[in-house]
Design a protein around this motif. Structure first.
Motif, PDB file in Angstrom:
ATOM      1  N   MET A   1     -72.619   3.579 -31.647  1.00  0.00           N
ATOM      2  CA  MET A   1     -72.193   4.771 -30.910  1.00  0.00           C
ATOM      3  C   MET A   1     -72.329   5.997 -31.819  1.00  0.00           C
ATOM      4  N   ASN A   2     -72.992   7.060 -31.300  1.00  0.00           N
ATOM      5  CA  ASN A   2     -73.172   8.248 -32.128  1.00  0.00           C
ATOM      6  C   ASN A   2     -71.977   9.193 -32.027  1.00  0.00           C
ATOM      7  N   TYR A   3     -72.031  10.211 -32.856  1.00  0.00           N
ATOM      8  CA  TYR A   3     -70.941  11.188 -33.019  1.00  0.00           C
ATOM      9  C   TYR A   3     -70.617  11.904 -31.704  1.00  0.00           C
ATOM     10  N   LYS A   4     -71.638  12.401 -31.010  1.00  0.00           N
ATOM     11  CA  LYS A   4     -71.430  13.163 -29.778  1.00  0.00           C
ATOM     12  C   LYS A   4     -70.922  12.287 -28.640  1.00  0.00           C
ATOM     13  N   LEU A   5     -71.461  11.084 -28.538  1.00  0.00           N
ATOM     14  CA  LEU A   5     -71.023  10.172 -27.487  1.00  0.00           C
ATOM     15  C   LEU A   5     -69.562   9.786 -27.677  1.00  0.00           C
ATOM     16  N   SER A   6     -69.155   9.538 -28.924  1.00  0.00           N
ATOM     17  CA  SER A   6     -67.759   9.182 -29.192  1.00  0.00           C
ATOM     18  C   SER A   6     -66.821  10.335 -28.835  1.00  0.00           C
ATOM     19  N   ALA A   7     -67.279  11.572 -29.072  1.00  0.00           N
ATOM     20  CA  ALA A   7     -66.486  12.754 -28.718  1.00  0.00           C
ATOM     21  C   ALA A   7     -66.310  12.845 -27.208  1.00  0.00           C
ATOM     22  N   LYS A   8     -67.398  12.626 -26.474  1.00  0.00           N
ATOM     23  CA  LYS A   8     -67.359  12.724 -25.017  1.00  0.00           C
ATOM     24  C   LYS A   8     -66.475  11.632 -24.423  1.00  0.00           C
ATOM     25  N   ILE A   9     -66.640  10.397 -24.882  1.00  0.00           N
ATOM     26  CA  ILE A   9     -65.830   9.288 -24.366  1.00  0.00           C
ATOM     27  C   ILE A   9     -64.354   9.507 -24.695  1.00  0.00           C
ATOM     28  N   SER A  10     -64.074   9.948 -25.917  1.00  0.00           N
ATOM     29  CA  SER A  10     -62.690  10.203 -26.324  1.00  0.00           C
ATOM     30  C   SER A  10     -62.063  11.285 -25.448  1.00  0.00           C
ATOM     31  N   GLY A  11     -62.786  12.375 -25.248  1.00  0.00           N
ATOM     32  CA  GLY A  11     -62.265  13.484 -24.458  1.00  0.00           C
ATOM     33  C   GLY A  11     -61.955  13.091 -23.031  1.00  0.00           C
ATOM     34  N   TYR A  12     -62.898  12.448 -22.365  1.00  0.00           N
ATOM     35  CA  TYR A  12     -62.686  12.056 -20.966  1.00  0.00           C
ATOM     36  C   TYR A  12     -61.638  10.946 -20.843  1.00  0.00           C
ATOM     37  N   SER A  13     -61.585  10.054 -21.826  1.00  0.00           N
ATOM     38  CA  SER A  13     -60.568   8.991 -21.809  1.00  0.00           C
ATOM     39  C   SER A  13     -59.159   9.569 -21.926  1.00  0.00           C
ATOM     40  N   LEU A  14     -59.008  10.574 -22.783  1.00  0.00           N
ATOM     41  CA  LEU A  14     -57.702  11.219 -22.960  1.00  0.00           C
ATOM     42  C   LEU A  14     -57.271  11.960 -21.692  1.00  0.00           C
ATOM     43  N   ILE A  15     -58.220  12.631 -21.042  1.00  0.00           N
ATOM     44  CA  ILE A  15     -57.916  13.332 -19.793  1.00  0.00           C
ATOM     45  C   ILE A  15     -57.525  12.342 -18.708  1.00  0.00           C
ATOM     46  N   LEU A  16     -58.316  11.267 -18.572  1.00  0.00           N
ATOM     47  CA  LEU A  16     -58.037  10.237 -17.566  1.00  0.00           C
ATOM     48  C   LEU A  16     -56.674   9.594 -17.827  1.00  0.00           C
ATOM     49  N   MET A  17     -56.384   9.316 -19.094  1.00  0.00           N
ATOM     50  CA  MET A  17     -55.099   8.723 -19.456  1.00  0.00           C
ATOM     51  C   MET A  17     -53.935   9.632 -19.054  1.00  0.00           C
ATOM     52  N   ALA A  18     -54.095  10.929 -19.305  1.00  0.00           N
ATOM     53  CA  ALA A  18     -53.037  11.887 -18.971  1.00  0.00           C
ATOM     54  C   ALA A  18     -52.773  11.914 -17.470  1.00  0.00           C
ATOM     55  N   ILE A  19     -53.837  11.868 -16.676  1.00  0.00           N
ATOM     56  CA  ILE A  19     -53.692  11.889 -15.208  1.00  0.00           C
ATOM     57  C   ILE A  19     -52.992  10.627 -14.720  1.00  0.00           C
ATOM     58  N   ILE A  20     -53.450   9.464 -15.209  1.00  0.00           N
ATOM     59  CA  ILE A  20     -52.864   8.188 -14.784  1.00  0.00           C
ATOM     60  C   ILE A  20     -51.416   8.081 -15.239  1.00  0.00           C
ATOM     61  N   ALA A  21     -51.130   8.514 -16.467  1.00  0.00           N
ATOM     62  CA  ALA A  21     -49.757   8.455 -16.990  1.00  0.00           C
ATOM     63  C   ALA A  21     -48.829   9.355 -16.186  1.00  0.00           C
ATOM     64  N   ALA A  22     -49.313  10.546 -15.801  1.00  0.00           N
ATOM     65  CA  ALA A  22     -48.490  11.469 -15.011  1.00  0.00           C
ATOM     66  C   ALA A  22     -48.123  10.846 -13.673  1.00  0.00           C
ATOM     67  N   TYR A  23     -49.075  10.175 -13.026  1.00  0.00           N
ATOM     68  CA  TYR A  23     -48.804   9.543 -11.725  1.00  0.00           C
ATOM     69  C   TYR A  23     -47.942   8.292 -11.887  1.00  0.00           C
ATOM     70  N   THR A  24     -48.268   7.484 -12.902  1.00  0.00           N
ATOM     71  CA  THR A  24     -47.569   6.213 -13.096  1.00  0.00           C
ATOM     72  C   THR A  24     -46.113   6.420 -13.508  1.00  0.00           C
ATOM     73  N   PHE A  25     -45.905   7.262 -14.533  1.00  0.00           N
ATOM     74  CA  PHE A  25     -44.547   7.440 -15.064  1.00  0.00           C
ATOM     75  C   PHE A  25     -43.821   8.639 -14.468  1.00  0.00           C
ATOM     76  N   GLY A  26     -44.586   9.558 -13.884  1.00  0.00           N
ATOM     77  CA  GLY A  26     -43.952  10.714 -13.261  1.00  0.00           C
ATOM     78  C   GLY A  26     -43.559  10.468 -11.818  1.00  0.00           C
ATOM     79  N   TYR A  27     -44.316   9.599 -11.122  1.00  0.00           N
ATOM     80  CA  TYR A  27     -44.048   9.362  -9.696  1.00  0.00           C
ATOM     81  C   TYR A  27     -43.624   7.921  -9.399  1.00  0.00           C
TER      82      TYR A  27
END
Length: 211
Positions: A1-27
């Protein structure tokens, strides 16, 4: 895995995690353990789909944590390989603790329970073990914030927020583990909740914009 791909996967994974966590633990989570829920067995039986959805949400978060343990390491290893590896191991450790905690929630669905005490005990164990794990997560976050500082390109505001979030996680959940949750701890949580929420979101947005 290259530098840019790891950045993109990390960024989108963190955003997705935040959305799922907000629904799961917030609602979803408050439906079963909220202050007005007096009959947990009936609630779980009547809203089994929502309970299973909550558990699925947690399992997806766990999967994303495994992914992030690797992709964040790949991204930051060029800055400092030892610190990046230590940070990754701490996140993996937290994730395994989170799995143990989640097993108690799964037991509410697969074990033939007798009364609410059994269910309440499982929720209490989940909360306690997860809080222990979040102390470890705070340590991971602290090293991540330090790596962000060493990166030089990442804005100062972002790594300061991440370090603040890390300290908030460690202090808050140490208090919960030692003293159990009370009104004073709830007040502290209200004060530190924003840096905790923003600690990884800022990094996520920056990684996506730069990848």
């Amino acid at each position: 895995m290259n530098y840019k791909l790891s950045a993109k996967i990390s960024g989108y994974s963190l955003i997705l995690m935040a959305i799922i966590a907000a629904y799961t633990f917030g609602y979803l989570y408050p439906i079963f353990i909220g202050p007005f829920n007096v009959n947990l067995i009936d609630t779980i039986l009547q809203k089994s789909f929502m309970y299973n959805l909550m558990v699925c949400g947690i399992l997806i978060i766990i999967l994303l944590d495994f992914i992030l343990s690797y992709t964040l390491y790949v991204y930051f290893k060029t800055i400092n390989k030892v610190i990046a590896l230590t940070s990754s191991i701490l996140r993996l450790t937290y994730t395994f603790i989170f799995i143990i905690a989640t097993a108690y929630l799964i037991k509410n669905n697969i074990v033939e329970y007798q009364n609410d005490k059994f269910i309440i005990y499982n929720f209490q164990q989940f909360n306690f073990i997860w809080s222990c794990g979040l102390i470890v997560f705070g340590m991971h976050l602290f090293l991540l914030g330090y790596l962000m500082k060493l990166h030089n390109i990442i804005p100062k505001t972002l790594w300061i927020i991440t370090l603040s979030g890390a300290i908030s996680y460690i202090i808050l959940h140490l208090l919960i583990v030692i003293f159990e949750r009370n009104e004073f701890i709830n007040i502290i949580e209200m004060v530190v909740v924003m840096p905790m929420i923003m600690s990884e979101l800022g990094l996520a947005i920056w990684l996506i914009s730069k990848s």
